[in-house]
Every structure is written in C-alpha cells, then in structure tokens.
Motif scaffolding. Sequence first.
Motif, PDB file in Angstrom:
ATOM      1  N   ASP A 254      45.574  55.506  51.588  1.00  0.00           N
ATOM      2  CA  ASP A 254      46.855  55.245  52.251  1.00  0.00           C
ATOM      3  C   ASP A 254      47.074  53.771  52.541  1.00  0.00           C
ATOM      4  O   ASP A 254      48.200  53.349  52.825  1.00  0.00           O
ATOM      5  N   ILE A 255      46.008  52.977  52.487  1.00  0.00           N
ATOM      6  CA  ILE A 255      46.138  51.558  52.828  1.00  0.00           C
ATOM      7  C   ILE A 255      46.845  50.813  51.708  1.00  0.00           C
ATOM      8  O   ILE A 255      46.521  50.965  50.526  1.00  0.00           O
ATOM      9  N   ARG A 256      47.819  50.013  52.090  1.00  0.00           N
ATOM     10  CA  ARG A 256      48.451  49.062  51.183  1.00  0.00           C
ATOM     11  C   ARG A 256      48.274  47.681  51.800  1.00  0.00           C
ATOM     12  O   ARG A 256      48.412  47.516  53.008  1.00  0.00           O
ATOM     13  N   TYR A 257      48.019  46.707  50.946  1.00  0.00           N
ATOM     14  CA  TYR A 257      47.908  45.329  51.432  1.00  0.00           C
ATOM     15  C   TYR A 257      48.991  44.512  50.727  1.00  0.00           C
ATOM     16  O   TYR A 257      48.781  43.976  49.635  1.00  0.00           O
ATOM     17  N   PRO A 258      50.170  44.424  51.350  1.00  0.00           N
ATOM     18  CA  PRO A 258      51.343  43.888  50.651  1.00  0.00           C
ATOM     19  C   PRO A 258      51.494  42.375  50.733  1.00  0.00           C
ATOM     20  O   PRO A 258      52.613  41.860  50.899  1.00  0.00           O
TER      21      PRO A 258
ATOM     22  N   HIS B  71      39.696  46.440  45.427  1.00  0.00           N
ATOM     23  CA  HIS B  71      39.182  46.592  46.794  1.00  0.00           C
ATOM     24  C   HIS B  71      38.202  45.494  47.181  1.00  0.00           C
ATOM     25  O   HIS B  71      37.948  45.284  48.369  1.00  0.00           O
ATOM     26  N   GLY B  72      37.676  44.766  46.195  1.00  0.00           N
ATOM     27  CA  GLY B  72      36.879  43.601  46.543  1.00  0.00           C
ATOM     28  C   GLY B  72      37.678  42.538  47.267  1.00  0.00           C
ATOM     29  O   GLY B  72      37.119  41.741  48.018  1.00  0.00           O
ATOM     30  N   ALA B  73      38.986  42.542  47.056  1.00  0.00           N
ATOM     31  CA  ALA B  73      39.866  41.590  47.742  1.00  0.00           C
ATOM     32  C   ALA B  73      40.514  42.218  48.971  1.00  0.00           C
ATOM     33  O   ALA B  73      40.401  41.700  50.082  1.00  0.00           O
ATOM     34  N   TRP B  74      41.193  43.355  48.804  1.00  0.00           N
ATOM     35  CA  TRP B  74      42.023  43.824  49.914  1.00  0.00           C
ATOM     36  C   TRP B  74      41.229  44.418  51.075  1.00  0.00           C
ATOM     37  O   TRP B  74      41.679  44.364  52.225  1.00  0.00           O
ATOM     38  N   VAL B  75      40.047  44.964  50.818  1.00  0.00           N
ATOM     39  CA  VAL B  75      39.274  45.522  51.930  1.00  0.00           C
ATOM     40  C   VAL B  75      38.936  44.429  52.945  1.00  0.00           C
ATOM     41  O   VAL B  75      39.147  44.598  54.159  1.00  0.00           O
ATOM     42  N   LEU B  76      38.441  43.308  52.465  1.00  0.00           N
ATOM     43  CA  LEU B  76      38.073  42.270  53.431  1.00  0.00           C
ATOM     44  C   LEU B  76      39.310  41.553  53.982  1.00  0.00           C
ATOM     45  O   LEU B  76      39.344  41.183  55.162  1.00  0.00           O
ATOM     46  N   LEU B  77      40.364  41.385  53.162  1.00  0.00           N
ATOM     47  CA  LEU B  77      41.568  40.721  53.661  1.00  0.00           C
ATOM     48  C   LEU B  77      42.320  41.593  54.663  1.00  0.00           C
ATOM     49  O   LEU B  77      42.932  41.089  55.608  1.00  0.00           O
ATOM     50  N   HIS B  78      42.249  42.902  54.485  1.00  0.00           N
ATOM     51  CA  HIS B  78      42.845  43.840  55.447  1.00  0.00           C
ATOM     52  C   HIS B  78      42.236  43.648  56.836  1.00  0.00           C
ATOM     53  O   HIS B  78      42.925  43.814  57.854  1.00  0.00           O
ATOM     54  N   LEU B  79      40.963  43.269  56.869  1.00  0.00           N
ATOM     55  CA  LEU B  79      40.285  43.016  58.142  1.00  0.00           C
ATOM     56  C   LEU B  79      40.528  41.592  58.634  1.00  0.00           C
ATOM     57  O   LEU B  79      40.822  41.371  59.808  1.00  0.00           O
TER      58      LEU B  79
ATOM     59  N   PRO C 237      36.589  33.403  32.676  1.00  0.00           N
ATOM     60  CA  PRO C 237      37.298  34.022  33.799  1.00  0.00           C
ATOM     61  C   PRO C 237      38.767  34.255  33.478  1.00  0.00           C
ATOM     62  O   PRO C 237      39.331  33.651  32.557  1.00  0.00           O
ATOM     63  N   ALA C 238      39.379  35.128  34.253  1.00  0.00           N
ATOM     64  CA  ALA C 238      40.821  35.353  34.192  1.00  0.00           C
ATOM     65  C   ALA C 238      41.382  35.179  35.592  1.00  0.00           C
ATOM     66  O   ALA C 238      40.689  35.449  36.585  1.00  0.00           O
ATOM     67  N   VAL C 239      42.615  34.710  35.682  1.00  0.00           N
ATOM     68  CA  VAL C 239      43.289  34.569  36.971  1.00  0.00           C
ATOM     69  C   VAL C 239      44.524  35.450  36.987  1.00  0.00           C
ATOM     70  O   VAL C 239      45.136  35.726  35.955  1.00  0.00           O
ATOM     71  N   SER C 240      44.872  35.920  38.186  1.00  0.00           N
ATOM     72  CA  SER C 240      46.027  36.810  38.333  1.00  0.00           C
ATOM     73  C   SER C 240      47.245  36.005  38.769  1.00  0.00           C
ATOM     74  O   SER C 240      47.185  35.227  39.719  1.00  0.00           O
ATOM     75  N   LEU C 241      48.338  36.208  38.072  1.00  0.00           N
ATOM     76  CA  LEU C 241      49.584  35.482  38.338  1.00  0.00           C
ATOM     77  C   LEU C 241      50.648  36.363  38.980  1.00  0.00           C
ATOM     78  O   LEU C 241      51.801  35.954  39.106  1.00  0.00           O
ATOM     79  N   ALA C 242      50.275  37.556  39.403  1.00  0.00           N
ATOM     80  CA  ALA C 242      51.263  38.498  39.930  1.00  0.00           C
ATOM     81  C   ALA C 242      51.943  37.920  41.164  1.00  0.00           C
ATOM     82  O   ALA C 242      51.285  37.437  42.085  1.00  0.00           O
ATOM     83  N   ALA C 243      53.284  37.989  41.192  1.00  0.00           N
ATOM     84  CA  ALA C 243      54.041  37.495  42.341  1.00  0.00           C
ATOM     85  C   ALA C 243      54.004  38.476  43.500  1.00  0.00           C
ATOM     86  O   ALA C 243      54.067  38.075  44.669  1.00  0.00           O
ATOM     87  N   THR C 244      53.895  39.761  43.183  1.00  0.00           N
ATOM     88  CA  THR C 244      53.798  40.808  44.212  1.00  0.00           C
ATOM     89  C   THR C 244      52.661  41.747  43.811  1.00  0.00           C
ATOM     90  O   THR C 244      52.897  42.834  43.283  1.00  0.00           O
ATOM     91  N   PRO C 245      51.415  41.338  44.023  1.00  0.00           N
ATOM     92  CA  PRO C 245      50.280  42.131  43.551  1.00  0.00           C
ATOM     93  C   PRO C 245      50.200  43.500  44.218  1.00  0.00           C
ATOM     94  O   PRO C 245      50.359  43.619  45.431  1.00  0.00           O
ATOM     95  N   GLN C 246      49.965  44.506  43.405  1.00  0.00           N
ATOM     96  CA  GLN C 246      49.800  45.864  43.907  1.00  0.00           C
ATOM     97  C   GLN C 246      48.402  46.056  44.485  1.00  0.00           C
ATOM     98  O   GLN C 246      47.450  45.370  44.110  1.00  0.00           O
ATOM     99  N   THR C 247      48.275  46.990  45.408  1.00  0.00           N
ATOM    100  CA  THR C 247      46.977  47.353  45.981  1.00  0.00           C
ATOM    101  C   THR C 247      46.306  48.356  45.046  1.00  0.00           C
ATOM    102  O   THR C 247      46.829  49.455  44.823  1.00  0.00           O
ATOM    103  N   ILE C 248      45.157  47.969  44.478  1.00  0.00           N
ATOM    104  CA  ILE C 248      44.449  48.817  43.524  1.00  0.00           C
ATOM    105  C   ILE C 248      43.386  49.617  44.264  1.00  0.00           C
ATOM    106  O   ILE C 248      42.495  49.050  44.905  1.00  0.00           O
ATOM    107  N   HIS C 249      43.462  50.940  44.174  1.00  0.00           N
ATOM    108  CA  HIS C 249      42.447  51.816  44.769  1.00  0.00           C
ATOM    109  C   HIS C 249      41.468  52.209  43.658  1.00  0.00           C
ATOM    110  O   HIS C 249      41.558  53.290  43.069  1.00  0.00           O
ATOM    111  N   ASP C 250      40.550  51.308  43.388  1.00  0.00           N
ATOM    112  CA  ASP C 250      39.656  51.447  42.230  1.00  0.00           C
ATOM    113  C   ASP C 250      38.351  52.127  42.628  1.00  0.00           C
ATOM    114  O   ASP C 250      37.268  51.586  42.463  1.00  0.00           O
TER     115      ASP C 250
END
Length: 263
Positions: free
Chosen positions: A76-80, A112-120, A53-66
Amino acid sequence: MSTLPTLFVSHGAPTLAIVDSPASRFLRELGQTLPRPKAILVASAHWESHGGPAVSLAATPQTIHDFGGFPDALFDIRYPAPGAPEMAARAASLLSREGVAVAQSPSRGLDHGAWVLLHLMYPGADIPVAQISVVRGASPEEHERIGRALAPLREDGVLIIGSGSLTHNLHEFRGQPIDIPAPEWVSSFGDWMKARLDANDLQALRDYRARAPNAARNHPTEEHLLPLYVALGAAGDNSRAERLHASYEYGILAMDVYAFTQG
C-alpha cells in the motif's frame, strides 16, 4: 550550504518500512539531522545492469514493489517523490567524462532499496530522487570509480546514498525473531569491515572477499555490498568513514549505516 556526506545505508528486509526497530528509528532521526539535500541519488542493490551503470531519468518515478510474500501494508505504500532527471543526466555526463559507459533509463521507478529508506528518512517525499544501478560482475574497485566520478554532485547539494546491506544471506533465514542475536559468522564480518573502514584500508576493502571472515557466507552474491563502494568513492580521496548506526535484524542482517566525509 555545507557539503553533504555520502551514506551507506543497510536497508535490510522490505518490512523495515513498517516495523519498529532500532534501525527504522535511527533512519527517521537521520533524515531530520542531515542538512536538507537539493536532490538525492540512490545506488540501489535492487537495480543491476550489465557492462556499466544506468541512471534513471523518470520525472515522476513510480514506486516499485519488487518483492512478494510480505504484508499488504507494504504494497500500500507509495513514495511519490518527484524525479531528478536533470541531476541524473548530469550524473551520466560525469560518468562518461571519466570513461565509464553509462545507460539512461527514461522510466525506471524507485525500487525498495530506495523508497524503503527514503520513506523513513524523508516521509514528506518532497525531495527529487533518482537512482543509479550497480553493475553485475563489476568489482568493488570499479564501483569506487563510479562513485568518484559522481563526487562533484555533492557540491550541488546532492545526497549520494548507497543502499544495500552490510550482511545479506537470506538463505540463512529460518523464521527467527527480529531481535535474535547475531551469530559469530555475521558479527565477525561486520567487525572486520568496521576496522578496515576506520583505517581507510582501501586495498583490504577491495579484496574483502578473500580477506574478510565469512565473506562469501555473508554475501553469496555481491550486489548488497557494492553500494558501499559507490558511497565510499563519491566521498572523494582521503575520505573518513564514521559508523552512525549498528544493529542486527533476524540475526543475519547487519543494519549498519556509514557516513563518508573528507578526512
């Protein structure tokens, strides 16, 4: 604070973020009913790594529209939400301590596996978030092991979410409406998974591909089911599964949500 459950959330299609459906309504409610986490770690089907596995260390992760071919409103959705680099580094340390090879990404954003559900669930985007990948070619049992290594994070107030889909064969999409009933080959797989999870039948769950009805048809590739095993492992030994939500979208996507707690 009380120890949080771990979750497996079926995120379905990216449009879950903008459509009104039983699943989207449930996720909006779920975020309001859970104890508020200090941070969130998402094992997403849309981040695959090799060898470990890999883990993300980003302090300000960008919203990826993959994805492509969806309405402009999705792009248009950003999850900041802020990142959680310290928690992610602790996750990497826990994995290494258990002999799991782990990589660290300094800049990986939220797919989007993360931000779609977290946006809700958490529309305020005010809870720190990091991601962990699933491992291409690794077994369900190996993903359980990853989850077990991460279990101590729960004592730190971290909500561990496996984000995938209980069924996921997009080749079967024919433009059908969102509320069409599921065919038997989809529902029978979901019923089998629920029965095995209810029974805590780990051997059968690990061998689902050989034992579950229509397993390969529902999961031509495994990445959307593997996050379930991360969540299952992270709940610790003798965990209990509870199905919090069940619905279908487009007939082919089982939108089940499971919580795992100590039995």
